[in-house]
Design a protein around this motif. Structure first.
Motif, short mmCIF file in Angstrom:
data_model
loop_
_atom_site.label_atom_id
_atom_site.label_comp_id
_atom_site.label_asym_id
_atom_site.label_seq_id
_atom_site.Cartn_x
_atom_site.Cartn_y
_atom_site.Cartn_z
N TRP A 133 11.09 2.13 1.47
CA TRP A 133 10.59 1.50 0.25
C TRP A 133 10.88 2.44 -0.92
N SER A 135 10.97 3.44 -4.74
CA SER A 135 10.39 3.19 -6.05
C SER A 135 10.70 4.37 -6.96
N TRP A 165 0.00 2.78 0.48
CA TRP A 165 -0.02 2.94 -0.98
C TRP A 165 0.12 4.41 -1.37
N PHE A 175 1.69 2.01 -6.33
CA PHE A 175 2.25 0.84 -5.66
C PHE A 175 1.57 0.66 -4.31
N VAL A 177 2.19 -1.53 -0.36
CA VAL A 177 3.03 -2.33 0.53
C VAL A 177 2.12 -2.82 1.66
N VAL A 192 4.35 -6.71 -1.71
CA VAL A 192 4.53 -5.48 -2.50
C VAL A 192 3.97 -5.70 -3.89
N TRP A 206 12.62 -0.80 -7.96
CA TRP A 206 12.29 -1.00 -6.54
C TRP A 206 13.49 -1.53 -5.80
N SER A 208 14.21 -2.21 -1.51
CA SER A 208 13.86 -2.10 -0.09
C SER A 208 15.17 -2.02 0.69
N SER A 344 4.62 -8.32 -8.47
CA SER A 344 4.37 -8.51 -7.04
C SER A 344 5.38 -9.50 -6.49
#
Length: 667
Positions: A133, A135, A165, A175, A177, A192, A206, A208, A344
């Motif tokens: 993930w 970010s 988080w 953030f 997940v 998310v 972001w 993934s 989100s």
């Protein structure tokens, strides 16, 4: 079986990540692959990126890992129903290590059998495999090898859900997940949320990234007719899928060199990406509309790509490609999140089977339609949208059982500003030793100074405007002025930063302040003064027996070489502790020093003895460039360097495969 979330432990051969580099990361992460390399729209930041962070601060780099792996136990969190078993490693950024489809016994991800850090992340250390993930900023997140918070929470359907988080520090954004498996589902659902609790707008990022086995015949499909491709020496270009020139780039094993391929998914299309093997089976990822971008990354089948794949795992392990999904069409773009707003979306990962004749046919439109139709039959888009709507109220539900603990930095930010963040608690009990000086600054207006007799090396510097303002108002002292200078440098006020560091030096001469001034000198073009200060910083640390010696030497030696002072650079290497001197990075620097001293044969002997640069950066070219320079010096033997001499050097001294990490064609 009912969906469960449970703790377990798994043992993997792992190279310890090691301590943080104590030197503040004053410069932005390098785009070592150049403006048109594999990272051009993908995995690095460059000055022309207006939303790129100015520096890596307040994060510190992780570059002390090696390549000796030992059996290591990792805490793991397992989300499971009767169809899927999902294994998550909270100590590695919440990475999904495994996604096992139980009815078929098939592992849907590239499950790396080892944990081998390599210098691919924004903060250095990064590991391949699974789902990560990302970010913060362009690249692999600074949290990729860091722990995150985890807890068990109720899922939207009444079952159990795993929440991850953390506080992402490059952008100061929290953030979360949330992972769960609907009853009887073949798909992992991932909710998310990224929140901006501040009053100002923040560039949000972001992506993934899912690693999939790179089998012969694997094809990556998405609902797009065009793509933006970056890699080799052809620059960034728009191509009509599935081909770039004569190569079908939707097959990872048909690309010779490392490349990024950003699929141009139309706004009206359902977003998805699938990696299907020769039998039409594999992994599919889909999402709600907010996660619009889709990308394929390949290493390429050339010697450099193969070498990198070997470097990241153990012998006998198959290669991998990455299918990725992001907020923006490419990884150079950000979504601007206004103050008080949140983003989100919901992602879904699961097995997909489609007609192999259609998937691998010459008609691209029919191929992607076959995969899209199979996805709609397995998981209708309306169900994904409905699942997102059902999850949103659960996103604020407070965790009922904490399963893993991340850092205390989020707790410090909440303490400063009193943020209310339902669902992701950052409690003051999480504050640790690194946060204590800043907590004291917040409460008393004074930053704690170390003993004047032997000042202790400083911890990380906080650089956000609200912390810089507190430092500006605090009583002057060597540590206060040092931290203030770092914060000012990050803000772009380099002249003021230099003045703060000079004031710190008047209080006490320390290696950390000298090193900051050396970086400032180098950036201003004062090569000799930079070399002086780098060398002085190294001497001070060596005299104090400080562990920063290796990190300082890594910067001091190139600075001394740039100033034409190879003899001093050699003395720095000789002064290192034996264990540090034998690290691969120092062996490479030793070869460069010997070459600068006119001792090309001795430099070649360093390569012949063999070494591994543990922290070799993705796309870094210093290894083969040093080899080429040695070969040229040996062949030229003091004579003029002509084209025929260069060709003879390449022919008589070919780069050994063990040192070949070239991600682009040789020029």
């Amino acid at each position: 079986m009912a969906t469960t979330v449970r703790r377990t432990r798994i043992t993997l051969p792992a190279a310890p990540i090691g301590p943080e580099n104590p030197l503040p990361a004053l410069l932005a992460p390098d785009d070592v692959s150049g403006p048109d390399g594999p990272g051009a729209s993908g995995d690095r930041t460059t000055p022309h990126d207006p939303d790129a962070p100015r520096t890596l601060l307040p994060v510190r780099r992780l570059d002390a890992y090696g390549r000796r792996r030992v059996a290591t136990e990792f805490d793991a969190l397992v989300v499971e129903n009767d169809r899927l078993r999902v294994t998550v490693l909270p100590a590695l950024g919440g990475r999904v290590h495994s996604l096992l489809h139980k009815p078929s016994g098939r592992e849907l991800l590239h499950r790396n059998p080892v944990v081998q850090p390599a210098d691919f992340g924004l903060a250095g250390a990064w590991c391949s495999g699974g789902i990560e993930w990302n970010s913060g900023a362009t690249g692999h997140t600074t949290l990729t090898c860091a722990p995150v918070h985890a807890a068990r929470v109720p899922a939207p359907d009444g079952g159990e859900m795993l929440r991850l988080w953390e506080w992402e520090r490059l952008r100061d954004l929290p953030f979360q997940v949330d992972l769960w498996l609907p009853d009887g589902s073949d798909f992992l659902y991932v909710g998310v949320r990224v929140r901006n609790p501040h009053q100002h707008t923040v560039p949000a990022y972001w992506w993934s990234n899912a690693a999939v086995p790179e089998t012969e015949g694997l094809r990556v499909l998405a609902p797009a007719d065009h793509a933006l491709r970056c890699g080799d020496h052809h620059g960034t270009r728009r191509v009509d899928l599935p081909r770039d020139g004569g190569t079908d780039i939707t097959y990872p094993t048909r690309s010779l060199h490392a490349a990024d391929c950003f699929y141009d998914v139309p706004a009206a299309a359902r977003p998805w990406i699938a990696a299907l093997d020769a039998d039409g089976r594999g992994l599919v990822q889909t999402s709600t509309a907010a996660l619009r971008g889709r990308k394929l990354f390949v290493w390429g089948t050339g010697p450099g790509g193969r070498r990198w794949q070997e470097w990241l795992t153990e012998p006998g392990t198959g290669g991998y490609a990455e299918i990725q999904a992001g907020l923006a069409p490419t990884q150079r773009e950000y979504v601007h999140l206004e103050g008080g707003a949140e983003l989100s979306w919901l992602e879904a990962y699961g097995p997909l089977a489609a007609d192999p004749a259609a998937v691998h046919g010459t008609d691209w439109t029919a191929a992607r339609a076959a995969a899209g139709d199979a996805l709609e039959a397995a998981l209708p888009g309306a169900e994904v949208d409905a699942a997102h709507a059902a999850w949103l109220p659960q996103a604020d539900v407070e965790p009922k059982e904490v399963l893993a603990t991340g850092s205390g930095w989020g707790a410090l930010e909440v303490l400063h500003d009193g943020f209310e963040l339902p669902g992701t608690p950052f409690e003051t009990a999480l504050l640790g030793e690194e946060q204590r000086p800043w907590e004291r600054l917040l409460h008393t207006g004074t930053f704690p100074e170390s003993s004047p007799g032997r000042p202790a090396a400083p911890g990380p510097t906080l650089v956000a405007p609200h912390w810089r303002e507190l430092l500006e108002a605090a009583e002057a002292g060597p540590l206060t002025e040092y931290h203030l200078g770092v914060a000012q440098w990050h803000a772009g006020d380099r002249a003021q930063a230099v003045r703060s560091w000079e004031r710190s030096l008047r209080h006490a001469e320390t290696w950390w302040t000298l090193r900051c001034l050396a970086v400032a000198d180098a950036e201003a073009g004062h090569a000799h003064r930079a070399a002086d200060r780098h060398a002085a910083a190294f001497r001070l640390a060596a005299e104090a027996g400080d562990r920063a010696g290796a990190a300082l030497a890594r910067e001091a030696v190139p600075a001394l070489l740039a100033a034409g002072r190879a003899d001093e650079a050699q003395r720095v290497l000789e002064a290192l502790r034996p264990a540090d001197r034998e690290r691969g990075r120092m062996r490479l620097l030793a070869a460069r020093v010997l070459l600068a001293l006119g001792r090309a044969r001795d430099a070649r002997a360093v390569f012949d003895e063999g070494f591994e640069v543990e922290d070799l950066r993705e796309g870094e070219e210093s290894l083969h460039e040093t080899w080429d320079a040695i070969a040229l010096a040996l062949v030229a033997d003091g004579g003029p360097v002509t084209g025929s001499v260069r060709e003879r050097a390449r022919r008589e001294h070919p780069l050994p495969a063990t040192y070949d990490f070239r991600m682009r064609p040789a020029t």
